[in-house]
Design a protein around this motif. Structure first.
Motif, PDB file in Angstrom:
ATOM      1  N   LEU A 155       0.827  -1.202   0.000  1.00 49.69           N
ATOM      2  CA  LEU A 155       0.000   0.000   0.000  1.00 49.69           C
ATOM      3  C   LEU A 155       0.864   1.255   0.000  1.00 49.69           C
ATOM      4  O   LEU A 155       0.564   2.235  -0.682  1.00 49.69           O
ATOM      5  CB  LEU A 155      -0.937  -0.011   1.214  1.00 49.69           C
ATOM      6  CG  LEU A 155      -2.023  -1.091   1.214  1.00 49.69           C
ATOM      7  CD1 LEU A 155      -2.751  -1.091   2.556  1.00 49.69           C
ATOM      8  CD2 LEU A 155      -3.011  -0.878   0.071  1.00 49.69           C
ATOM      9  N   ALA A 156       1.961   1.232   0.756  1.00 44.60           N
ATOM     10  CA  ALA A 156       2.866   2.380   0.796  1.00 44.60           C
ATOM     11  C   ALA A 156       3.508   2.610  -0.568  1.00 44.60           C
ATOM     12  O   ALA A 156       3.691   3.756  -0.996  1.00 44.60           O
ATOM     13  CB  ALA A 156       3.940   2.177   1.859  1.00 44.60           C
ATOM     14  N   ALA A 157       3.843   1.539  -1.281  1.00 42.49           N
ATOM     15  CA  ALA A 157       4.433   1.674  -2.617  1.00 42.49           C
ATOM     16  C   ALA A 157       3.446   2.301  -3.589  1.00 42.49           C
ATOM     17  O   ALA A 157       3.809   3.140  -4.422  1.00 42.49           O
ATOM     18  CB  ALA A 157       4.895   0.309  -3.125  1.00 42.49           C
ATOM     19  N   LEU A 158       2.175   1.915  -3.486  1.00 41.72           N
ATOM     20  CA  LEU A 158       1.155   2.487  -4.357  1.00 41.72           C
ATOM     21  C   LEU A 158       0.908   3.955  -4.032  1.00 41.72           C
ATOM     22  O   LEU A 158       0.735   4.790  -4.936  1.00 41.72           O
ATOM     23  CB  LEU A 158      -0.136   1.691  -4.233  1.00 41.72           C
ATOM     24  CG  LEU A 158      -0.075   0.255  -4.764  1.00 41.72           C
ATOM     25  CD1 LEU A 158      -1.340  -0.514  -4.399  1.00 41.72           C
ATOM     26  CD2 LEU A 158       0.135   0.250  -6.264  1.00 41.72           C
ATOM     27  N   ASP A 159       0.891   4.301  -2.755  1.00 38.80           N
ATOM     28  CA  ASP A 159       0.731   5.710  -2.380  1.00 38.80           C
ATOM     29  C   ASP A 159       1.933   6.539  -2.834  1.00 38.80           C
ATOM     30  O   ASP A 159       1.784   7.694  -3.240  1.00 38.80           O
ATOM     31  CB  ASP A 159       0.540   5.837  -0.869  1.00 38.80           C
ATOM     32  CG  ASP A 159      -0.855   5.422  -0.410  1.00 38.80           C
ATOM     33  OD1 ASP A 159      -1.790   5.481  -1.239  1.00 38.80           O
ATOM     34  OD2 ASP A 159      -1.010   5.045   0.765  1.00 38.80           O
ATOM     35  N   ALA A 160       3.130   5.950  -2.781  1.00 43.84           N
ATOM     36  CA  ALA A 160       4.320   6.662  -3.249  1.00 43.84           C
ATOM     37  C   ALA A 160       4.246   6.911  -4.747  1.00 43.84           C
ATOM     38  O   ALA A 160       4.645   7.978  -5.235  1.00 43.84           O
ATOM     39  CB  ALA A 160       5.576   5.859  -2.907  1.00 43.84           C
ATOM     40  N   PHE A 161       3.721   5.941  -5.498  1.00 42.19           N
ATOM     41  CA  PHE A 161       3.509   6.127  -6.934  1.00 42.19           C
ATOM     42  C   PHE A 161       2.595   7.327  -7.187  1.00 42.19           C
ATOM     43  O   PHE A 161       2.883   8.193  -8.017  1.00 42.19           O
ATOM     44  CB  PHE A 161       2.897   4.862  -7.530  1.00 42.19           C
ATOM     45  CG  PHE A 161       2.420   5.013  -8.948  1.00 42.19           C
ATOM     46  CD1 PHE A 161       3.266   4.750 -10.006  1.00 42.19           C
ATOM     47  CD2 PHE A 161       1.119   5.413  -9.217  1.00 42.19           C
ATOM     48  CE1 PHE A 161       2.830   4.899 -11.308  1.00 42.19           C
ATOM     49  CE2 PHE A 161       0.671   5.557 -10.512  1.00 42.19           C
ATOM     50  CZ  PHE A 161       1.529   5.299 -11.570  1.00 42.19           C
ATOM     51  N   ALA A 162       1.471   7.386  -6.474  1.00 40.24           N
ATOM     52  CA  ALA A 162       0.516   8.485  -6.653  1.00 40.24           C
ATOM     53  C   ALA A 162       1.152   9.815  -6.260  1.00 40.24           C
ATOM     54  O   ALA A 162       0.948  10.843  -6.921  1.00 40.24           O
ATOM     55  CB  ALA A 162      -0.731   8.234  -5.815  1.00 40.24           C
ATOM     56  N   GLU A 163       1.946   9.826  -5.188  1.00 37.91           N
ATOM     57  CA  GLU A 163       2.589  11.062  -4.738  1.00 37.91           C
ATOM     58  C   GLU A 163       3.598  11.542  -5.771  1.00 37.91           C
ATOM     59  O   GLU A 163       3.682  12.730  -6.076  1.00 37.91           O
ATOM     60  CB  GLU A 163       3.260  10.828  -3.382  1.00 37.91           C
ATOM     61  CG  GLU A 163       3.604  12.102  -2.629  1.00 37.91           C
ATOM     62  CD  GLU A 163       4.919  12.717  -3.073  1.00 37.91           C
ATOM     63  OE1 GLU A 163       5.059  13.943  -2.967  1.00 37.91           O
ATOM     64  OE2 GLU A 163       5.797  11.967  -3.537  1.00 37.91           O
ATOM     65  N   ARG A 164       4.370  10.625  -6.372  1.00 38.26           N
ATOM     66  CA  ARG A 164       5.324  11.022  -7.397  1.00 38.26           C
ATOM     67  C   ARG A 164       4.619  11.592  -8.615  1.00 38.26           C
ATOM     68  O   ARG A 164       5.083  12.545  -9.243  1.00 38.26           O
ATOM     69  CB  ARG A 164       6.174   9.814  -7.832  1.00 38.26           C
ATOM     70  CG  ARG A 164       7.219   9.361  -6.834  1.00 38.26           C
ATOM     71  CD  ARG A 164       8.162   8.356  -7.471  1.00 38.26           C
ATOM     72  NE  ARG A 164       7.516   7.170  -8.012  1.00 38.26           N
ATOM     73  CZ  ARG A 164       7.270   6.066  -7.324  1.00 38.26           C
ATOM     74  NH1 ARG A 164       7.628   5.985  -6.045  1.00 38.26           N
ATOM     75  NH2 ARG A 164       6.682   5.036  -7.905  1.00 38.26           N
ATOM     76  N   ALA A 165       3.470  10.998  -8.959  1.00 34.80           N
ATOM     77  CA  ALA A 165       2.744  11.449 -10.134  1.00 34.80           C
ATOM     78  C   ALA A 165       2.279  12.898  -9.992  1.00 34.80           C
ATOM     79  O   ALA A 165       2.303  13.661 -10.959  1.00 34.80           O
ATOM     80  CB  ALA A 165       1.538  10.546 -10.386  1.00 34.80           C
ATOM     81  N   GLY A 166       1.868  13.282  -8.793  1.00 33.67           N
ATOM     82  CA  GLY A 166       1.341  14.629  -8.601  1.00 33.67           C
ATOM     83  C   GLY A 166       2.308  15.617  -8.029  1.00 33.67           C
ATOM     84  O   GLY A 166       1.929  16.720  -7.651  1.00 33.67           O
ATOM     85  N   ARG A 167       3.600  15.262  -7.996  1.00 39.61           N
ATOM     86  CA  ARG A 167       4.568  16.083  -7.276  1.00 39.61           C
ATOM     87  C   ARG A 167       4.900  17.384  -7.992  1.00 39.61           C
ATOM     88  O   ARG A 167       5.148  18.395  -7.399  1.00 39.61           O
ATOM     89  CB  ARG A 167       5.866  15.262  -7.082  1.00 39.61           C
ATOM     90  CG  ARG A 167       6.930  15.971  -6.280  1.00 39.61           C
ATOM     91  CD  ARG A 167       8.124  15.050  -6.098  1.00 39.61           C
ATOM     92  NE  ARG A 167       7.775  13.905  -5.259  1.00 39.61           N
ATOM     93  CZ  ARG A 167       8.486  12.782  -5.198  1.00 39.61           C
ATOM     94  NH1 ARG A 167       9.550  12.632  -5.963  1.00 39.61           N
ATOM     95  NH2 ARG A 167       8.118  11.816  -4.396  1.00 39.61           N
ATOM     96  N   ARG A 168       4.916  17.361  -9.334  1.00 35.39           N
ATOM     97  CA  ARG A 168       5.363  18.532 -10.086  1.00 35.39           C
ATOM     98  C   ARG A 168       4.282  19.591 -10.126  1.00 35.39           C
ATOM     99  O   ARG A 168       3.154  19.374  -9.744  1.00 35.39           O
ATOM    100  CB  ARG A 168       5.776  18.140 -11.499  1.00 35.39           C
ATOM    101  CG  ARG A 168       6.928  17.116 -11.511  1.00 35.39           C
ATOM    102  CD  ARG A 168       7.188  16.655 -12.940  1.00 35.39           C
ATOM    103  NE  ARG A 168       8.268  15.694 -13.000  1.00 35.39           N
ATOM    104  CZ  ARG A 168       8.117  14.378 -12.832  1.00 35.39           C
ATOM    105  NH1 ARG A 168       6.928  13.903 -12.520  1.00 35.39           N
ATOM    106  NH2 ARG A 168       9.125  13.565 -12.927  1.00 35.39           N
TER     107      ARG A 168
END
Length: 416
Positions: free
Chosen positions: A400-413
């Motif tokens: 779950l943490a890996a999936l949340d990290a994916f989403a966070e990276r996607a919206g970071r910029r």
């Protein structure tokens, strides 16, 4: 903000030509008289003053037989993006089985985020099991279903398959009565919730929607156009037609993925293009605006660049999934015929499970479930929680943490 009209505009009384650029055919606007609703006008002097005012709705050029191709520079970028998608699909879709369903969920989450619908991986996993205490998560689950429907329809791209996608997205919502139906009213984007007068963009009059959708879906089935160019243009044309009163963005992005599968560049895994678009949602919207003004090059460029960002982000997630699953295997000492191993495989693709899922997907009875989950809890791989009226759930926090990290990276910029 997108708004549905409350009643028809009436009476076409003129056309305005909008010149195309880059070899793209010219579009036109047609003028209508706004009538609104009499109930609204009776309650507002401001609204009554809009009665009879003209507004202009776009008439998109038909594209089914278009011979358009972008400049060599943009065409080369699109071809490079197609090759990268194909390599990503080959590498991870065939050889990392849990990644296929994880990527589908992740892309559905990213597509929903563009519409300002956010949900954690845990909330999404629980919503898939019937927990409806997080409204956004429930809506994102419907987006997953719409994406699944889109991919299932990839072999027969038709207006009917688009209606099926929309039905999967909207069923169960407050707008369920319009699920799977073309809109029967004027819609517009921005400025006012009451009328299209002065709106930022007014899509085609609803009487044109069926014919325009037939045209764009004819375009999606062509094989003589480079795939990224075709997918970007079809997506932008779909968003310009805006065939539904709600759910256009998510349905249009699902259609994009169906096209990538149809053309064979993403046969196994859903490449997270929406996650790439999240890097700059403003640029995506600007590209759609440029397309409507007659220049398709920017939407092709934005789609290509989104693919590169998505592949980078998706590759990081794939590496995380491999590291997590290998770490799990190192912590388990059970025999190879133990139920622990199929449960581990399932958790890699569905990191929130309950007894019903373990029974239906793995055929495990109560005692085998209990022994497997006790061992996984002892190893620190899952955490068991009791959900009110829903029984006991087990979560895999690392996944779950890996999936949340994916989403966070996607919206970071930046999104401007």
């Amino acid at each position: 903000m997108k708004q549905p009209g409350q009643a028809d505009g009436t009476g076409i009384y003129g056309h305005v030509t909008l010149a195309g650029t880059s070899g793209w055919p010219a579009a036109e606007y047609e003028r209508y008289e706004w009538t609104g609703t009499q109930d609204a006008f009776r309650t507002s002097n401001y609204l009554s003053g809009m009665a009879g005012q003209p507004y202009e709705a776009l008439i998109p050029s038909t594209i089914a037989k278009s011979t358009y191709l972008p400049s060599p520079r943009v065409a080369a970028l699109a071809e490079e993006a197609a090759q990268e998608i194909s390599r990503f699909d080959e590498r991870y879709g065939k050889h990392l089985r849990p990644f296929v369903s994880l990527m589908l969920r992740s892309e559905s989450v990213a597509s929903s985020q563009i519409e300002n619908l956010t949900a954690s991986a845990r909330s999404l996993g629980e919503a898939e099991l019937g927990v409806e205490d997080k409204a956004n998560a429930t809506l994102v689950v419907r987006n997953v279903r719409a994406m699944e429907t889109a991919l299932a329809a990839a072999d027969h791209l038709t207006p009917e398959s688009v209606l099926d996608m929309h039905r999967a997205l909207m069923d169960g919502t407050r707008d369920a009565d319009v699920a799977g139906h073309w809109r029967d009213q004027q819609v517009w984007i921005g400025t006012s919730q009451y009328s299209p007068i002065g709106a930022e963009f007014v899509p085609p009059h609803h009487s044109r929607v069926p014919a325009l959708m037939t045209d764009v879906m004819d375009y999606t089935r062509r094989w003589d156009i480079p795939v990224i160019i075709q997918a970007a243009i079809a997506h932008a044309q779909f968003e310009t037609i805006h065939p539904f009163t709600d759910g256009n963005g998510r349905t249009g992005r699902a259609l994009l993925h169906a096209m990538l599968k149809h053309r064979g560049v993403a046969s196994h895994v859903t490449v997270p293009v929406s996650a790439g678009l999240l890097a700059n949602v403003g640029a995506y919207h600007a590209a759609l605006t440029a397309f409507r003004a007659g220049d398709p090059e920017l939407i092709i460029t934005v789609t290509s660049e989104a693919a590169f960002r998505a592949i980078e982000n998706g590759t990081t997630l794939a590496n995380d999934v491999v590291a997590i699953t290998e770490g799990w295997a190192d912590r388990i000492t059970a025999r190879r015929d133990s139920a622990v191993w199929p449960v581990l495989d399932l958790l890699a693709s569905q990191p929130v499970v309950n007894a019903a899922v373990l029974g239906s997907k793995l055929g495990l009875d109560y005692m085998r479930q209990k022994r497997a989950l006790d061992a996984l809890e002892e190893a620190g791989i899952v955490v068991g929680v009791d959900k009110y009226k829903k029984g006991r759930f087990w979560r895999a926090p690392e996944m779950l943490a890996a999936l949340d990290a994916f989403a966070e990276r996607a919206g970071r910029r930046g999104r401007s």
